[in-house]
Design a protein around this motif. Structure first.
Motif, mmCIF file in Angstrom:
data_model
loop_
_atom_site.group_PDB
_atom_site.id
_atom_site.type_symbol
_atom_site.label_atom_id
_atom_site.label_comp_id
_atom_site.label_asym_id
_atom_site.label_seq_id
_atom_site.Cartn_x
_atom_site.Cartn_y
_atom_site.Cartn_z
ATOM 1 N N GLU A 190 10.662 6.110 -7.582
ATOM 2 C CA GLU A 190 11.936 5.573 -7.098
ATOM 3 C C GLU A 190 13.001 6.668 -7.034
ATOM 4 O O GLU A 190 13.790 6.722 -6.092
ATOM 5 C CB GLU A 190 12.407 4.432 -8.004
ATOM 6 C CG GLU A 190 11.575 3.173 -7.858
ATOM 7 C CD GLU A 190 11.867 2.141 -8.944
ATOM 8 O OE1 GLU A 190 11.240 1.068 -8.882
ATOM 9 O OE2 GLU A 190 12.695 2.392 -9.840
ATOM 10 N N LYS A 247 12.286 8.911 -4.010
ATOM 11 C CA LYS A 247 12.652 8.225 -2.773
ATOM 12 C C LYS A 247 14.165 8.184 -2.592
ATOM 13 O O LYS A 247 14.680 8.448 -1.500
ATOM 14 C CB LYS A 247 12.073 6.809 -2.780
ATOM 15 C CG LYS A 247 12.191 6.089 -1.457
ATOM 16 C CD LYS A 247 11.431 4.773 -1.524
ATOM 17 C CE LYS A 247 11.263 4.167 -0.166
ATOM 18 N NZ LYS A 247 10.418 2.970 -0.208
ATOM 19 N N LYS A 290 4.185 9.637 -0.446
ATOM 20 C CA LYS A 290 4.374 8.197 -0.212
ATOM 21 C C LYS A 290 3.781 7.380 -1.361
ATOM 22 O O LYS A 290 4.406 6.448 -1.861
ATOM 23 C CB LYS A 290 3.733 7.804 1.124
ATOM 24 C CG LYS A 290 3.948 6.359 1.490
ATOM 25 C CD LYS A 290 3.346 6.035 2.831
ATOM 26 C CE LYS A 290 3.612 4.577 3.136
ATOM 27 N NZ LYS A 290 2.654 4.014 4.045
ATOM 28 N N ASP A 291 2.568 7.747 -1.794
ATOM 29 C CA ASP A 291 1.930 7.030 -2.901
ATOM 30 C C ASP A 291 2.713 7.189 -4.207
ATOM 31 O O ASP A 291 2.814 6.246 -4.995
ATOM 32 C CB ASP A 291 0.490 7.516 -3.099
ATOM 33 C CG ASP A 291 -0.447 7.029 -2.005
ATOM 34 O OD1 ASP A 291 -0.064 6.131 -1.226
ATOM 35 O OD2 ASP A 291 -1.577 7.564 -1.915
ATOM 36 N N GLU A 344 6.026 7.762 -4.402
ATOM 37 C CA GLU A 344 7.253 6.972 -4.239
ATOM 38 C C GLU A 344 7.007 5.481 -4.449
ATOM 39 O O GLU A 344 7.852 4.773 -4.995
ATOM 40 C CB GLU A 344 7.844 7.200 -2.850
ATOM 41 C CG GLU A 344 8.523 8.525 -2.679
ATOM 42 C CD GLU A 344 9.240 8.690 -1.344
ATOM 43 O OE1 GLU A 344 9.949 9.686 -1.198
ATOM 44 O OE2 GLU A 344 9.093 7.819 -0.449
ATOM 45 N N GLU A 345 5.854 5.008 -4.019
ATOM 46 C CA GLU A 345 5.545 3.577 -4.134
ATOM 47 C C GLU A 345 4.914 3.221 -5.477
ATOM 48 O O GLU A 345 4.592 2.056 -5.717
ATOM 49 C CB GLU A 345 4.637 3.162 -2.977
ATOM 50 C CG GLU A 345 5.353 3.256 -1.632
ATOM 51 C CD GLU A 345 4.457 2.947 -0.445
ATOM 52 O OE1 GLU A 345 3.258 2.644 -0.644
ATOM 53 O OE2 GLU A 345 4.961 3.018 0.686
ATOM 54 N N GLU A 396 2.013 4.053 -6.530
ATOM 55 C CA GLU A 396 0.589 3.773 -6.361
ATOM 56 C C GLU A 396 -0.298 4.703 -7.190
ATOM 57 O O GLU A 396 -1.413 4.339 -7.538
ATOM 58 C CB GLU A 396 0.185 3.895 -4.889
ATOM 59 C CG GLU A 396 0.858 2.885 -3.987
ATOM 60 C CD GLU A 396 0.438 1.462 -4.285
ATOM 61 O OE1 GLU A 396 -0.744 1.235 -4.573
ATOM 62 O OE2 GLU A 396 1.311 0.579 -4.246
#
Length: 190
Positions: free
Chosen positions: A8, A11, A36-37, A39-40, A42
């Motif tokens: 978070e 991002k 991306k992973d 940030e999410e 994952e």
């Protein structure tokens, strides 16, 4: 959970600075899908991509790891840091943590070193070396570890230490499938 909080923060910093995923990937050298992973939430990242991302965003590594800011000294009694950060030992893709980092300086403003007590759990993954700017100091508190450093292999046991340039590809893991505990001090130039 720590991995979501770190994601978070990345991002938010990226969006605040109006940097696209593609730009951050290009500037940091970290794959777009990996960012991306992270940030999410994952995956659990290793330190290497986090250091590259933080430098590209123009912030200290600690900015991604801290929850609070402390102006004065930070004291941790008996090595018992309250917050654990779970990292994998792999730079690219993993959802399992083999390294539990207990920050010994969380919140200290403008620090250049990141001291941690690290619980290193055994794992059977293929050891993929990674690198990042800076230096690392490792002191073995309990158990035994193995460090792959470039083309060399170093075995360290309780009381042993090693200081190395992090720009050389490396990987740290337990030896003999038994857990270990280390003091790790990571320096990343800002």
């Amino acid at each position: 959970m720590a991995k979501a909080t770190i994601g978070e923060k990345i991002k938010k910093l990226r969006k605040d600075k109006e940097i696209s995923l593609e730009e951050l990937s290009k500037n940091s050298g970290v794959k777009k899908d990996l960012i991306k992973d992270i940030e999410e939430g994952e995956i659990i990242p290793s330190l290497a991509p986090l250091i590259k991302i933080s430098r590209s965003l123009g912030v200290r590594l600690g900015t991604l790891l801290d929850d609070t800011i402390e102006e004065g000294p930070v004291i941790v009694r008996e090595g018992k840091a309250g917050k654990v950060i779970h990292f994998s030992g792999q730079e690219d893709e993993t959802s399992e943590s083999h390294l539990d980092f207990y920050s010994l300086a969380a919140g200290k403003v403008d620090r250049h070193m990141e001291p941690f007590i690290v619980q290193v759990e055994p794992h059977k993954d293929k050891f993929k070396l990674s690198s990042h700017e800076g230096e690392e100091f490792i002191y073995v508190l309990e158990g035994e570890i193995e460090i792959l450093y470039g083309k060399e292999k170093y075995h360290l046991r309780e009381g042993d230490s090693i200081y190395y340039d992090s720009v050389v590809p490396h990987h740290l893991h337990t030896r003999y499938d038994k857990p270990a505990k280390i003091l790790a001090v990571v320096y990343t130039p800002f």
